[in-house]
Design a protein around this motif. Structure first.
Motif, PDB file in Angstrom:
ATOM      1  N   LEU A  87       0.835  -1.204   0.000  1.00  0.00           N
ATOM      2  CA  LEU A  87       0.000   0.000   0.000  1.00  0.00           C
ATOM      3  C   LEU A  87       0.870   1.255   0.000  1.00  0.00           C
ATOM      4  O   LEU A  87       0.609   2.197  -0.762  1.00  0.00           O
ATOM      5  CB  LEU A  87      -0.933   0.003   1.213  1.00  0.00           C
ATOM      6  N   ILE A  88       1.899   1.269   0.815  1.00  0.00           N
ATOM      7  CA  ILE A  88       2.806   2.427   0.868  1.00  0.00           C
ATOM      8  C   ILE A  88       3.470   2.637  -0.490  1.00  0.00           C
ATOM      9  O   ILE A  88       3.551   3.766  -0.991  1.00  0.00           O
ATOM     10  CB  ILE A  88       3.853   2.248   1.986  1.00  0.00           C
ATOM     11  N   ASN A  89       3.935   1.548  -1.108  1.00  0.00           N
ATOM     12  CA  ASN A  89       4.563   1.652  -2.429  1.00  0.00           C
ATOM     13  C   ASN A  89       3.586   2.156  -3.475  1.00  0.00           C
ATOM     14  O   ASN A  89       3.944   2.960  -4.342  1.00  0.00           O
ATOM     15  CB  ASN A  89       5.142   0.301  -2.855  1.00  0.00           C
ATOM     16  N   GLN A  90       2.349   1.688  -3.407  1.00  0.00           N
ATOM     17  CA  GLN A  90       1.336   2.111  -4.381  1.00  0.00           C
ATOM     18  C   GLN A  90       1.031   3.592  -4.224  1.00  0.00           C
ATOM     19  O   GLN A  90       0.891   4.315  -5.213  1.00  0.00           O
ATOM     20  CB  GLN A  90       0.062   1.275  -4.225  1.00  0.00           C
ATOM     21  N   LYS A  91       0.928   4.060  -2.992  1.00  0.00           N
ATOM     22  CA  LYS A  91       0.686   5.489  -2.764  1.00  0.00           C
ATOM     23  C   LYS A  91       1.844   6.331  -3.298  1.00  0.00           C
ATOM     24  O   LYS A  91       1.631   7.405  -3.870  1.00  0.00           O
ATOM     25  CB  LYS A  91       0.468   5.762  -1.275  1.00  0.00           C
ATOM     26  N   ALA A  92       3.068   5.830  -3.131  1.00  0.00           N
ATOM     27  CA  ALA A  92       4.233   6.545  -3.659  1.00  0.00           C
ATOM     28  C   ALA A  92       4.183   6.605  -5.183  1.00  0.00           C
ATOM     29  O   ALA A  92       4.511   7.633  -5.793  1.00  0.00           O
ATOM     30  CB  ALA A  92       5.525   5.866  -3.204  1.00  0.00           C
ATOM     31  N   GLN A  93       3.733   5.528  -5.810  1.00  0.00           N
ATOM     32  CA  GLN A  93       3.596   5.516  -7.266  1.00  0.00           C
ATOM     33  C   GLN A  93       2.554   6.546  -7.718  1.00  0.00           C
ATOM     34  O   GLN A  93       2.760   7.248  -8.715  1.00  0.00           O
ATOM     35  CB  GLN A  93       3.207   4.124  -7.750  1.00  0.00           C
ATOM     36  N   CYS A  94       1.463   6.655  -6.978  1.00  0.00           N
ATOM     37  CA  CYS A  94       0.443   7.661  -7.307  1.00  0.00           C
ATOM     38  C   CYS A  94       1.033   9.068  -7.198  1.00  0.00           C
ATOM     39  O   CYS A  94       0.762   9.932  -8.047  1.00  0.00           O
ATOM     40  CB  CYS A  94      -0.765   7.524  -6.390  1.00  0.00           C
ATOM     41  N   GLU A  95       1.822   9.302  -6.171  1.00  0.00           N
ATOM     42  CA  GLU A  95       2.460  10.612  -5.997  1.00  0.00           C
ATOM     43  C   GLU A  95       3.406  10.910  -7.162  1.00  0.00           C
ATOM     44  O   GLU A  95       3.457  12.036  -7.652  1.00  0.00           O
ATOM     45  CB  GLU A  95       3.214  10.678  -4.666  1.00  0.00           C
ATOM     46  N   ASN A  96       4.158   9.895  -7.594  1.00  0.00           N
ATOM     47  CA  ASN A  96       5.064  10.090  -8.731  1.00  0.00           C
ATOM     48  C   ASN A  96       4.287  10.417 -10.007  1.00  0.00           C
ATOM     49  O   ASN A  96       4.740  11.220 -10.824  1.00  0.00           O
ATOM     50  CB  ASN A  96       5.929   8.845  -8.948  1.00  0.00           C
ATOM     51  N   THR A  97       3.132   9.815 -10.166  1.00  0.00           N
ATOM     52  CA  THR A  97       2.310  10.094 -11.346  1.00  0.00           C
ATOM     53  C   THR A  97       1.803  11.529 -11.305  1.00  0.00           C
ATOM     54  O   THR A  97       1.765  12.212 -12.340  1.00  0.00           O
ATOM     55  CB  THR A  97       1.144   9.098 -11.443  1.00  0.00           C
ATOM     56  N   ILE A  98       1.442  12.006 -10.127  1.00  0.00           N
ATOM     57  CA  ILE A  98       1.025  13.411  -9.994  1.00  0.00           C
ATOM     58  C   ILE A  98       2.184  14.331 -10.361  1.00  0.00           C
ATOM     59  O   ILE A  98       2.008  15.312 -11.091  1.00  0.00           O
ATOM     60  CB  ILE A  98       0.509  13.710  -8.574  1.00  0.00           C
TER      61      ILE A  98
END
Length: 169
Positions: A87-98
């Motif tokens: 979950l933490i990694n996925q949230k970081a990926q979302c932040e990178n996409t932003i």
């Protein structure tokens, strides 16, 4: 001939500029869809965390009372922690996409976040993606190829080279 060559080069550059615009639009669209997919993954991980947290809690109770092996409780806890890490990694990926969308659009991050503010709370909460009105293509007319900016630029470069040949002659 020199004037024709210069005009053809200008038209080639304009077509190349259009190619860049199309590529940028495609990149923004891809990142937008990636962000929405990322949100769905975050929602799925959050639901899994809720379930695994309860499983871990109940398995620990069973292990503490002797109805289950302590290893079962440890495995349930490990599964919970693995999902938490995902979950933490996925949230970081979302932040990178932003961040990628901010770079591509040259908008302030707060503005991009406002545009993307519709959060997905569960995997059943579907955010509608833009859909083309008509995407069923049965055939493509031959003249459609003339609309490709990259081919148009190449054609104009050939015209410029031909005009340069005339100038040289």
């Amino acid at each position: 001939f020199a004037k024709q060559a210069a005009k053809a080069r200008l038209e080639a550059k304009q077509s190349s500029w259009h190619t860049a615009r199309v590529s940028l639009a495609a990149e923004v669209a891809t990142n937008y869809v990636d962000y929405r997919a990322c949100q769905l993954s975050v929602a799925a991980y959050q639901q899994a965390m809720t379930s695994k947290n309860e499983t871990s809690r109940l398995t620990k109770i069973l292990a503490d009372t002797g109805f289950s092996a302590p290893a079962d409780a440890a495995l349930a806890e490990a599964s919970l922690r693995a999902t938490e890490s995902s979950l933490i990694n996925q949230k970081a990926q979302c932040e990178n996409t932003i961040k990628a969308l901010v770079a591509l659009t040259n908008l302030a991050e707060s503005g991009v976040r406002k545009i993307l503010s519709r959060e997905i709370l569960s995997i059943n909460d579907v955010v509608e993606l833009p859909q083309p009105t008509e995407f069923n293509v049965d055939s493509v007319p031959a003249n459609l190829i003339t609309q490709r900016p990259d081919l148009n630029a190449d054609e104009r470069n050939v015209a410029a080279a031909s005009a340069d040949t005339g100038v040289s002659t």
